[in-house]
Motif scaffolding. Structure first.
Motif, PDB file in Angstrom:
ATOM      1  N   UNK A  21      13.465 -16.823 -35.295  1.00  0.00           N
ATOM      2  CA  UNK A  21      13.226 -15.789 -34.302  1.00  0.00           C
ATOM      3  C   UNK A  21      11.783 -15.896 -33.836  1.00  0.00           C
ATOM      4  N   UNK A  22      11.499 -15.288 -32.721  1.00  0.00           N
ATOM      5  CA  UNK A  22      10.132 -15.277 -32.210  1.00  0.00           C
ATOM      6  C   UNK A  22       9.310 -14.427 -33.147  1.00  0.00           C
ATOM      7  N   UNK A  23       8.307 -15.043 -33.767  1.00  0.00           N
ATOM      8  CA  UNK A  23       7.572 -14.301 -34.772  1.00  0.00           C
ATOM      9  C   UNK A  23       6.184 -14.877 -34.966  1.00  0.00           C
ATOM     10  N   UNK A  24       5.408 -14.130 -35.739  1.00  0.00           N
ATOM     11  CA  UNK A  24       4.080 -14.558 -36.126  1.00  0.00           C
ATOM     12  C   UNK A  24       4.128 -14.831 -37.617  1.00  0.00           C
ATOM     13  N   UNK A  25       3.731 -16.012 -38.026  1.00  0.00           N
ATOM     14  CA  UNK A  25       3.762 -16.344 -39.447  1.00  0.00           C
ATOM     15  C   UNK A  25       2.453 -15.954 -40.093  1.00  0.00           C
ATOM     16  N   UNK A  26       2.546 -15.323 -41.245  1.00  0.00           N
ATOM     17  CA  UNK A  26       1.373 -15.011 -42.047  1.00  0.00           C
ATOM     18  C   UNK A  26       1.635 -15.562 -43.429  1.00  0.00           C
ATOM     19  N   UNK A  27       0.803 -16.507 -43.861  1.00  0.00           N
ATOM     20  CA  UNK A  27       1.021 -17.147 -45.145  1.00  0.00           C
ATOM     21  C   UNK A  27       0.285 -16.400 -46.243  1.00  0.00           C
ATOM     22  N   UNK A  28       0.966 -16.315 -47.390  1.00  0.00           N
ATOM     23  CA  UNK A  28       0.372 -15.778 -48.599  1.00  0.00           C
ATOM     24  C   UNK A  28       0.704 -16.738 -49.723  1.00  0.00           C
ATOM     25  N   UNK A  29       0.416 -16.383 -50.957  1.00  0.00           N
ATOM     26  CA  UNK A  29       0.666 -17.267 -52.085  1.00  0.00           C
ATOM     27  C   UNK A  29       2.122 -17.711 -52.114  1.00  0.00           C
ATOM     28  N   UNK A  77       7.329  -7.823 -31.838  1.00  0.00           N
ATOM     29  CA  UNK A  77       7.630  -6.586 -31.105  1.00  0.00           C
ATOM     30  C   UNK A  77       7.627  -5.351 -31.989  1.00  0.00           C
ATOM     31  N   UNK A  78       8.228  -5.457 -33.171  1.00  0.00           N
ATOM     32  CA  UNK A  78       8.350  -4.274 -34.027  1.00  0.00           C
ATOM     33  C   UNK A  78       7.343  -4.259 -35.164  1.00  0.00           C
ATOM     34  N   UNK A  79       6.643  -5.377 -35.390  1.00  0.00           N
ATOM     35  CA  UNK A  79       5.689  -5.528 -36.480  1.00  0.00           C
ATOM     36  C   UNK A  79       6.362  -5.399 -37.849  1.00  0.00           C
ATOM     37  N   UNK A 101      15.485 -10.025 -43.682  1.00  0.00           N
ATOM     38  CA  UNK A 101      15.421  -8.582 -43.872  1.00  0.00           C
ATOM     39  C   UNK A 101      15.808  -7.865 -42.589  1.00  0.00           C
ATOM     40  N   UNK A 102      16.543  -6.800 -42.759  1.00  0.00           N
ATOM     41  CA  UNK A 102      16.925  -5.947 -41.636  1.00  0.00           C
ATOM     42  C   UNK A 102      16.674  -4.514 -42.067  1.00  0.00           C
ATOM     43  N   UNK A 103      15.917  -3.786 -41.267  1.00  0.00           N
ATOM     44  CA  UNK A 103      15.532  -2.414 -41.603  1.00  0.00           C
ATOM     45  C   UNK A 103      14.869  -2.338 -42.979  1.00  0.00           C
TER      46      UNK A 103
END
Length: 173
Positions: A21-29, A77-79, A101-103
């Motif tokens: 999906x159109x998204x922003x990736x944020x990497x963590x451990x 869009x929804x963060x 994940x949904x909701x």
């Protein structure tokens, strides 16, 4: 009708796994396998599989407390967090697991082997869980074989799928 539904579900999973999906990736451990066991006790393959299956329906916070942060994907869009990716150790291999994940709850779990054929994975899983409860083989077109086997377990089901040579494990509640 059941075979058509299963085939449609397989095709949708393959499409979903490639498109995302159109998204922003944020990497963590994300360097270690997802489940840490108490006192470094090694869980059996069946215990590990049951542990992963038990998080279906859990909230994002519950998943993080069990598996850690992994790598998250946030919908612009929804963060909201829509995916979490983990590396996990199962069947003696490090595999990629994606939780959808949904909701705020885990609704889908896909595990992608990095190597091996459908037949090799069928053998590994059959050794652990016994013969599949259902197996379907079909052709999407004359050159692309679609295969799926499913095992019904106490707290859900595990499905092994192969479309065009790509192998995918899917956990369902």
């Amino acid at each position: 009708m059941k075979k058509k539904t299963l085939l449609l579900m397989i095709i949708m999973c393959v499409i979903g796994s490639f498109t995302g999906c159109s998204s922003e990736n944020k990497k963590e451990e994300n360097d270690t396998p997802a489940i840490d066991t108490p006192s470094n006790k090694k869980l059996s393959e069946l215990e590990m599989l049951e542990k992963y299956m038990s998080i279906m329906g859990d909230t994002d916070e519950e998943v993080v407390s069990v598996l850690g942060y992994g790598t998250k994907t946030i919908d612009e869009n929804s963060n909201a967090i829509v995916l979490r990716r983990y590396s996990l150790n199962l069947f003696g291999e490090i595999l990629s697991m994606i939780l959808s994940l949904e909701d705020g709850n885990v609704m889908d779990m896909s595990i992608t082997p990095t190597s091996g054929t459908y037949d090799e994975w069928l053998q590994k899983i059959t050794e652990l869980l016994g013969n599949p409860d259902e197996t379907v083989e079909a052709y999407k077109d004359q050159s692309q074989e679609v295969r799926a086997s499913a095992w019904n377990l106490d707290n859900g089901s595990l499905t092994l799928r192969s479309v065009g040579g790509m192998v995918l494990l899917r956990v369902n509640q």
